[in-house]
Design a protein around this motif. Structure first.
Motif, PDB file in Angstrom:
ATOM      1  N   LYS A 266       0.791  -1.227   0.000  1.00 22.75           N
ATOM      2  CA  LYS A 266       0.000   0.000   0.000  1.00 22.75           C
ATOM      3  C   LYS A 266       0.829   1.287   0.000  1.00 22.75           C
ATOM      4  CE  LYS A 266      -4.189  -1.926   2.011  1.00 22.75           C
ATOM      5  NZ  LYS A 266      -5.271  -1.726   3.012  1.00 22.75           N
ATOM      6  N   ARG A 267       2.145   1.185  -0.195  1.00 19.32           N
ATOM      7  CA  ARG A 267       2.990   2.374  -0.179  1.00 19.32           C
ATOM      8  C   ARG A 267       3.463   2.671  -1.602  1.00 19.32           C
ATOM      9  NH1 ARG A 267       5.499   3.786   4.547  1.00 19.32           N
ATOM     10  NH2 ARG A 267       7.559   3.916   3.559  1.00 19.32           N
ATOM     11  N   PHE A 268       3.056   3.850  -2.132  1.00 16.99           N
ATOM     12  CA  PHE A 268       3.289   4.176  -3.543  1.00 16.99           C
ATOM     13  C   PHE A 268       4.077   5.484  -3.674  1.00 16.99           C
ATOM     14  CE2 PHE A 268       0.179   1.001  -3.886  1.00 16.99           C
ATOM     15  CZ  PHE A 268       0.013   0.615  -5.218  1.00 16.99           C
ATOM     16  N   TYR A 269       4.997   5.492  -4.637  1.00 14.85           N
ATOM     17  CA  TYR A 269       5.708   6.719  -5.000  1.00 14.85           C
ATOM     18  C   TYR A 269       5.570   6.909  -6.509  1.00 14.85           C
ATOM     19  CZ  TYR A 269       9.109  10.487  -4.703  1.00 14.85           C
ATOM     20  OH  TYR A 269       9.705  11.718  -4.721  1.00 14.85           O
ATOM     21  N   PHE A 270       5.429   8.175  -6.965  1.00  8.57           N
ATOM     22  CA  PHE A 270       5.055   8.448  -8.344  1.00  8.57           C
ATOM     23  C   PHE A 270       6.087   9.316  -9.075  1.00  8.57           C
ATOM     24  CE2 PHE A 270       1.198   7.737  -5.943  1.00  8.57           C
ATOM     25  CZ  PHE A 270       0.450   6.906  -6.765  1.00  8.57           C
ATOM     26  N   LEU A 271       6.415   8.932 -10.302  1.00  6.82           N
ATOM     27  CA  LEU A 271       7.152   9.757 -11.247  1.00  6.82           C
ATOM     28  C   LEU A 271       6.163  10.163 -12.340  1.00  6.82           C
ATOM     29  CD1 LEU A 271      10.531   7.802 -11.636  1.00  6.82           C
ATOM     30  CD2 LEU A 271       9.852   9.458  -9.872  1.00  6.82           C
ATOM     31  N   VAL A 272       5.936  11.478 -12.446  1.00  2.84           N
ATOM     32  CA  VAL A 272       4.787  11.979 -13.207  1.00  2.84           C
ATOM     33  C   VAL A 272       5.237  12.970 -14.288  1.00  2.84           C
ATOM     34  CG1 VAL A 272       2.536  13.102 -13.013  1.00  2.84           C
ATOM     35  CG2 VAL A 272       3.456  11.818 -11.064  1.00  2.84           C
ATOM     36  N   PRO A 273       4.886  12.736 -15.560  1.00  5.17           N
ATOM     37  CA  PRO A 273       5.137  13.764 -16.577  1.00  5.17           C
ATOM     38  C   PRO A 273       4.243  14.972 -16.300  1.00  5.17           C
ATOM     39  CG  PRO A 273       3.823  11.977 -17.506  1.00  5.17           C
ATOM     40  CD  PRO A 273       4.210  11.541 -16.124  1.00  5.17           C
ATOM     41  N   ASP A 274       4.858  16.141 -16.300  1.00  9.31           N
ATOM     42  CA  ASP A 274       4.167  17.345 -15.827  1.00  9.31           C
ATOM     43  C   ASP A 274       3.338  18.006 -16.934  1.00  9.31           C
ATOM     44  OD1 ASP A 274       3.316  19.424 -14.277  1.00  9.31           O
ATOM     45  OD2 ASP A 274       5.244  20.478 -14.232  1.00  9.31           O
ATOM     46  N   TYR A 275       2.259  17.331 -17.313  1.00  7.12           N
ATOM     47  CA  TYR A 275       1.274  17.921 -18.210  1.00  7.12           C
ATOM     48  C   TYR A 275      -0.020  17.134 -18.059  1.00  7.12           C
ATOM     49  CZ  TYR A 275       1.698  14.269 -21.851  1.00  7.12           C
ATOM     50  OH  TYR A 275       1.675  13.090 -22.538  1.00  7.12           O
ATOM     51  N   ALA A 276      -1.019  17.432 -18.866  1.00  3.46           N
ATOM     52  CA  ALA A 276      -2.381  16.936 -18.627  1.00  3.46           C
ATOM     53  C   ALA A 276      -2.455  15.430 -18.447  1.00  3.46           C
ATOM     54  CB  ALA A 276      -3.286  17.380 -19.782  1.00  3.46           C
ATOM     55  N   PHE A 277      -1.750  14.673 -19.279  1.00  2.00           N
ATOM     56  CA  PHE A 277      -1.797  13.205 -19.210  1.00  2.00           C
ATOM     57  C   PHE A 277      -1.306  12.698 -17.864  1.00  2.00           C
ATOM     58  CE2 PHE A 277       0.813   9.299 -20.016  1.00  2.00           C
ATOM     59  CZ  PHE A 277      -0.235   8.401 -20.172  1.00  2.00           C
ATOM     60  N   GLY A 278      -0.098  13.114 -17.468  1.00  2.00           N
ATOM     61  CA  GLY A 278       0.460  12.639 -16.215  1.00  2.00           C
ATOM     62  C   GLY A 278      -0.329  13.090 -15.005  1.00  2.00           C
ATOM     63  N   LEU A 279      -0.782  14.336 -15.020  1.00  2.00           N
ATOM     64  CA  LEU A 279      -1.553  14.850 -13.891  1.00  2.00           C
ATOM     65  C   LEU A 279      -2.888  14.125 -13.753  1.00  2.00           C
ATOM     66  CD1 LEU A 279      -0.808  18.652 -14.381  1.00  2.00           C
ATOM     67  CD2 LEU A 279       0.298  17.068 -12.779  1.00  2.00           C
ATOM     68  N   GLY A 280      -3.483  13.758 -14.900  1.00  2.00           N
ATOM     69  CA  GLY A 280      -4.730  12.995 -14.854  1.00  2.00           C
ATOM     70  C   GLY A 280      -4.534  11.601 -14.293  1.00  2.00           C
ATOM     71  N   LEU A 281      -3.436  10.955 -14.681  1.00  2.00           N
ATOM     72  CA  LEU A 281      -3.131   9.631 -14.131  1.00  2.00           C
ATOM     73  C   LEU A 281      -2.881   9.706 -12.631  1.00  2.00           C
ATOM     74  CD1 LEU A 281      -0.701   8.258 -16.888  1.00  2.00           C
ATOM     75  CD2 LEU A 281      -3.048   7.499 -16.464  1.00  2.00           C
ATOM     76  N   LEU A 282      -2.135  10.722 -12.189  1.00  2.00           N
ATOM     77  CA  LEU A 282      -1.853  10.875 -10.755  1.00  2.00           C
ATOM     78  C   LEU A 282      -3.143  11.086  -9.972  1.00  2.00           C
ATOM     79  CD1 LEU A 282       0.172  11.181  -8.434  1.00  2.00           C
ATOM     80  CD2 LEU A 282       0.327  13.626  -9.016  1.00  2.00           C
ATOM     81  N   LYS A 283      -4.025  11.903 -10.490  1.00  2.00           N
ATOM     82  CA  LYS A 283      -5.306  12.148  -9.824  1.00  2.00           C
ATOM     83  C   LYS A 283      -6.098  10.846  -9.677  1.00  2.00           C
ATOM     84  CE  LYS A 283      -9.540  14.955 -10.284  1.00  2.00           C
ATOM     85  NZ  LYS A 283     -10.526  13.879 -10.505  1.00  2.00           N
ATOM     86  N   ALA A 284      -6.134  10.054 -10.757  1.00  2.00           N
ATOM     87  CA  ALA A 284      -6.877   8.789 -10.703  1.00  2.00           C
ATOM     88  C   ALA A 284      -6.228   7.804  -9.737  1.00  2.00           C
ATOM     89  CB  ALA A 284      -6.961   8.189 -12.107  1.00  2.00           C
ATOM     90  N   TYR A 285      -4.910   7.783  -9.703  1.00  2.00           N
ATOM     91  CA  TYR A 285      -4.220   6.902  -8.753  1.00  2.00           C
ATOM     92  C   TYR A 285      -4.529   7.316  -7.313  1.00  2.00           C
ATOM     93  CZ  TYR A 285      -1.263   3.333 -10.872  1.00  2.00           C
ATOM     94  OH  TYR A 285      -0.819   2.175 -11.471  1.00  2.00           O
ATOM     95  N   ARG A 286      -4.499   8.614  -7.048  1.00  3.39           N
ATOM     96  CA  ARG A 286      -4.765   9.064  -5.678  1.00  3.39           C
ATOM     97  C   ARG A 286      -6.185   8.730  -5.248  1.00  3.39           C
ATOM     98  NH1 ARG A 286      -1.199  14.729  -5.983  1.00  3.39           N
ATOM     99  NH2 ARG A 286       0.667  13.819  -5.005  1.00  3.39           N
ATOM    100  N   GLU A 287      -7.110   8.780  -6.171  1.00  6.79           N
ATOM    101  CA  GLU A 287      -8.484   8.383  -5.849  1.00  6.79           C
ATOM    102  C   GLU A 287      -8.549   6.900  -5.510  1.00  6.79           C
ATOM    103  OE1 GLU A 287     -10.591   9.671  -9.296  1.00  6.79           O
ATOM    104  OE2 GLU A 287     -10.675  11.777  -8.655  1.00  6.79           O
ATOM    105  N   ASN A 288      -7.796   6.066  -6.243  1.00  6.93           N
ATOM    106  CA  ASN A 288      -7.754   4.637  -5.936  1.00  6.93           C
ATOM    107  C   ASN A 288      -7.054   4.358  -4.609  1.00  6.93           C
ATOM    108  OD1 ASN A 288      -8.584   2.398  -8.145  1.00  6.93           O
ATOM    109  ND2 ASN A 288      -8.156   4.337  -9.178  1.00  6.93           N
ATOM    110  N   LEU A 289      -5.978   5.084  -4.328  1.00  8.25           N
ATOM    111  CA  LEU A 289      -5.285   4.893  -3.043  1.00  8.25           C
ATOM    112  C   LEU A 289      -6.212   5.207  -1.880  1.00  8.25           C
ATOM    113  CD1 LEU A 289      -1.692   6.353  -3.608  1.00  8.25           C
ATOM    114  CD2 LEU A 289      -2.535   4.040  -4.031  1.00  8.25           C
ATOM    115  N   LYS A 290      -6.961   6.282  -2.020  1.00  6.15           N
ATOM    116  CA  LYS A 290      -7.904   6.662  -0.969  1.00  6.15           C
ATOM    117  C   LYS A 290      -8.981   5.598  -0.804  1.00  6.15           C
ATOM    118  CE  LYS A 290     -10.965  10.443   0.444  1.00  6.15           C
ATOM    119  NZ  LYS A 290     -11.504  11.785   0.058  1.00  6.15           N
TER     120      LYS A 290
END
Length: 419
Positions: A179-203
């Motif tokens: 349950k411990r996740f660290y993220f490398l994220v491309p800083d534009y719409a695609f990466g930010l959208g994936l990060l948002k969806a991942y954080r919703e799943n983590l929650k």
């Protein structure tokens, strides 16, 4: 109308008079009409041919070219030949992509605007298409807003949204690896959208976000980011890069030996990436958005052979994106019996693609009043080698996207149509 167009119109009037003399049946055949100099139906492609996403853009173009060949072999669109007009959007310059969109619409008078691999560029050119009332197909930009909060009646999305990609893999990663996740994220719409969806799943699954680095598109040295990820001591390092960036970060993760100490995973992986990596660097758990090795799915073998004949390589998901997007546009026009953008959009709204266009096991439908294609996703892991030279992904689960898709209300799409 210029001289060239006038000449074609005169030729067509002459042919019509001849056809009337010979009998009306002569006008029925699309091939006869196409042979008389009918003006083409134009697809304006605003997609990357240079930069980080060059190879994925070029593979989408190969799929588009095959689709046009197939369409024209079957009589074209409304009896008119299909034609691609291609512009290089670059991989990350929204200003260039918007400029090219205006050129394709205003100067080339395209009937369809097609693009883009880069989600941020897709969002930018979709605003141009919406303002001008031109039918637009997004083959490869994944960001949720395209068919979510920024959805438009004239914009359709063939590739899965960022939320679909993450929902197809995140719950299983949490269940299997921790349950411990660290993220490398491309800083534009695609990466930010994936990060948002991942954080919703983590929650949702009571997992922990240990941190995220927002990394510029086109980065070549990931060492500082990989050191930070390692220091966080996660169970899973999530790599959300794509294109050449994805290739670079995976190579360096293996050089650092991170794959021996942590689980490596992400959202989607491209076959283009796996082909570019050494066998030792083909690591991690991912979603693949379409896969060529589907032995029991109708029409897939024929599509694979057609692309191999054209390019010498098996099709990738990007090849499929391009092919299906153009074929879907042709369906919209032929079903509407019109090139009017509203009529075509109405014809594709809620349409389930025929098997020779869908090329997947589950039904693929452009969801009514949202226009996101809901079909099949494949979750699995990269493999050094498989049953064939390009079999570099092992499928662990075949997922019907409608079982993991947010509702239209959750996506935030409030579509309005012209009166």
């Amino acid at each position: 109308m210029d001289d060239k167009d006038s000449s074609k119109s005169i030729n067509r009037r002459t042919v019509l008079k001849m056809a009337a003399t010979a009998g009306a049946a002569a006008l029925v055949s699309p091939r006869v009409v196409m042979a008389t100099g009918e003006q083409p139906v134009k697809f304006g492609v605003d997609n990357p041919l240079t930069g980080t996403y060059a190879i994925t853009g070029k593979n989408e173009l190969s799929g588009m070219e095959l689709a046009v060949e197939e369409i024209n072999a079957k009589g074209g669109i409304l009896g008119r030949p299909a034609q691609l007009i291609v512009e290089d959007s670059t991989s990350g310059d929204a200003g260039v992509a918007v400029q090219k969109a205006h050129k394709l619409i205003d100067r080339d008078k395209v009937h369809f605007l097609i693009g883009n691999v880069n989600s941020g560029l897709t969002e930018a050119i979709s605003q141009v298409a919406y303002a001008k009332g031109v039918f637009m197909m997004d083959p490869g930009g994944h960001a949720d807003p395209i068919t979510g909060t920024e959805c438009h009646w004239n914009v359709f999305q063939t590739d899965p949204s960022t939320t679909l990609l993450v929902n197809a893999i995140a719950p299983n990663l949490i269940k299997r690896f921790g349950k411990r996740f660290y993220f490398l994220v491309p800083d534009y719409a695609f990466g930010l959208g994936l990060l948002k969806a991942y954080r919703e799943n983590l929650k949702k699954y009571n997992a922990t976000d240990l941190g995220a680095d927002l990394i510029p598109l086109g980065t070549t040295d990931y060492s500082s980011y990989l050191i930070k990820a390692q220091a966080a001591k996660p169970d899973v390092i999530i790599i959300l890069q794509n294109g050449q960036d994805q290739t670079n970060v995976l190579k360096q993760a293996v050089q650092f030996g991170l794959d021996k100490r942590f689980q490596i995973a992400g959202a989607n992986i491209e076959l283009e990436t796996l082909e570019a990596l050494s066998p030792a660097s083909r690591i991690g758990n991912w979603v693949i958005e379409w896969y060529w090795n589907q032995p029991n799915v109708p029409h897939v073998k024929e599509f694979v052979e057609a692309i191999k004949k054209k390019t010498g390589r098996v099709p990738t998901a990007r090849t499929w994106f391009g092919h299906t997007s153009i074929r879907a546009c042709a369906l919209a026009a032929n079903n509407a019996k019109s090139l009017d953008a509203v009529k075509m959009a109405r014809a594709l709204d809620g349409l389930t693609l025929p098997p020779d266009v869908a090329l997947q096991p589950h039904p693929a439908t452009y969801r009514a009043n949202q226009h996101l294609l809901i079909g099949t996703l494949w979750a699995g892991h990269a493999q050094a080698a498989g049953s064939a030279p390009d079999d570099l992904f092992h499928i662990d689960a075949v997922i019907d996207s409608k079982t993991i898709a947010p509702t239209i209300e959750e996506a935030g799409c409030k579509m309005t149509w012209p009166a």
